[in-house]
Design a protein around this motif. Structure first.
Motif, mmCIF file in Angstrom:
data_model
loop_
_atom_site.group_PDB
_atom_site.id
_atom_site.type_symbol
_atom_site.label_atom_id
_atom_site.label_comp_id
_atom_site.label_asym_id
_atom_site.label_seq_id
_atom_site.Cartn_x
_atom_site.Cartn_y
_atom_site.Cartn_z
ATOM 1 N N ARG A 41 6.591 -11.770 -8.228
ATOM 2 C CA ARG A 41 7.896 -10.656 -6.568
ATOM 3 C C ARG A 41 9.168 -10.628 -7.698
ATOM 4 N NH1 ARG A 41 10.569 -8.461 -2.814
ATOM 5 N NH2 ARG A 41 10.141 -6.865 -2.117
ATOM 6 N N ASP A 90 9.286 -0.961 -8.657
ATOM 7 C CA ASP A 90 8.148 0.006 -7.315
ATOM 8 C C ASP A 90 7.089 -0.742 -7.041
ATOM 9 O OD1 ASP A 90 9.944 1.944 -7.664
ATOM 10 O OD2 ASP A 90 8.346 3.075 -8.831
ATOM 11 N N ALA A 91 6.266 -1.601 -8.183
ATOM 12 C CA ALA A 91 4.361 -2.343 -7.412
ATOM 13 C C ALA A 91 5.484 -3.335 -6.619
ATOM 14 C CB ALA A 91 4.331 -2.308 -8.778
ATOM 15 N N THR A 92 6.644 -3.883 -6.943
ATOM 16 C CA THR A 92 6.899 -5.350 -5.738
ATOM 17 C C THR A 92 7.337 -4.937 -4.519
ATOM 18 O OG1 THR A 92 9.210 -4.675 -6.299
ATOM 19 C CG2 THR A 92 8.117 -5.896 -8.363
ATOM 20 N N ALA A 93 7.315 -3.852 -4.484
ATOM 21 C CA ALA A 93 7.518 -3.326 -3.237
ATOM 22 C C ALA A 93 5.892 -3.483 -1.688
ATOM 23 C CB ALA A 93 8.117 -1.858 -3.101
ATOM 24 N N ARG A 94 5.294 -3.259 -2.981
ATOM 25 C CA ARG A 94 3.265 -3.676 -2.221
ATOM 26 C C ARG A 94 3.035 -4.812 -2.694
ATOM 27 N NH1 ARG A 94 3.254 0.602 -5.763
ATOM 28 N NH2 ARG A 94 2.285 -0.430 -7.386
ATOM 29 N N MET A 95 4.219 -5.806 -2.834
ATOM 30 C CA MET A 95 3.755 -7.509 -2.635
ATOM 31 C C MET A 95 4.384 -7.995 -1.726
ATOM 32 S SD MET A 95 4.795 -8.826 -6.075
ATOM 33 C CE MET A 95 4.282 -7.530 -7.846
ATOM 34 N N ASP A 96 3.225 -9.098 -0.526
ATOM 35 C CA ASP A 96 3.666 -8.569 0.832
ATOM 36 C C ASP A 96 3.912 -10.816 0.543
ATOM 37 O OD1 ASP A 96 1.822 -10.905 -0.014
ATOM 38 O OD2 ASP A 96 0.717 -10.683 1.507
ATOM 39 N N GLU A 131 7.712 -11.939 5.396
ATOM 40 C CA GLU A 131 6.760 -10.945 4.370
ATOM 41 C C GLU A 131 6.499 -9.854 5.334
ATOM 42 O OE1 GLU A 131 1.816 -8.801 5.463
ATOM 43 O OE2 GLU A 131 2.021 -11.302 5.906
ATOM 44 N N MET A 187 7.476 -6.410 2.709
ATOM 45 C CA MET A 187 7.080 -5.164 2.302
ATOM 46 C C MET A 187 7.827 -4.255 2.452
ATOM 47 S SD MET A 187 4.360 -5.902 1.426
ATOM 48 C CE MET A 187 3.270 -4.720 1.624
ATOM 49 N N GLY A 188 7.256 -3.204 1.653
ATOM 50 C CA GLY A 188 8.349 -1.413 1.625
ATOM 51 C C GLY A 188 9.841 -1.083 0.803
ATOM 52 N N PRO A 193 11.564 -2.865 -2.512
ATOM 53 C CA PRO A 193 11.280 -3.416 -4.207
ATOM 54 C C PRO A 193 11.916 -5.342 -4.452
ATOM 55 C CG PRO A 193 12.438 -1.544 -3.649
ATOM 56 C CD PRO A 193 12.111 -1.831 -2.733
#
Length: 100
Positions: free
Chosen positions: A20, A55-61, A73, A77-78, A80
């Motif tokens: 992340r 954009d995928a980093t926005a889904r990393m907790d 967390e 979340m949500g 980026p």
């Protein structure tokens, strides 16, 4: 050279793809720049790959490195990673300039 630079940032900074960080945009951009058969550089594809990675980093907790490492967390979340977004913006600007 781009790929070697990304690998150096990872090595010296200690982060990897999935940590992340800006590397989540840099590694996919680097892979797109090299191409599947070491063909010519395609900066447009690299820009798209960087944006997808950011954009995928926005889904990393959780963040394993970087400044986001200090955030909870529910904050991560949500949203980026800012470094990854900055990489995507730079790559998109490069692609736009080259396409002109």
């Amino acid at each position: 050279a781009f790929q070697a630079g990304v690998e150096a940032v990872s090595f010296y900074g200690g982060a990897q793809q999935g940590s992340r960080t800006m590397l989540d945009a840099l590694f996919p951009a680097s892979a797109a720049m090299v191409g599947k058969d070491n063909s010519a550089v395609n900066v447009q594809e690299a820009a798209v790959a960087a944006r997808d990675g950011a954009d995928a980093t926005a889904r990393m907790d959780r963040a394993e490195a970087g400044r986001s490492n200090y955030l909870a967390e529910n904050v991560l979340m949500g949203t980026p990673d800012p470094g990854a977004v900055a990489v995507a913006i730079v790559m998109e600007a490069m692609a736009e300039i080259i396409s002109q």
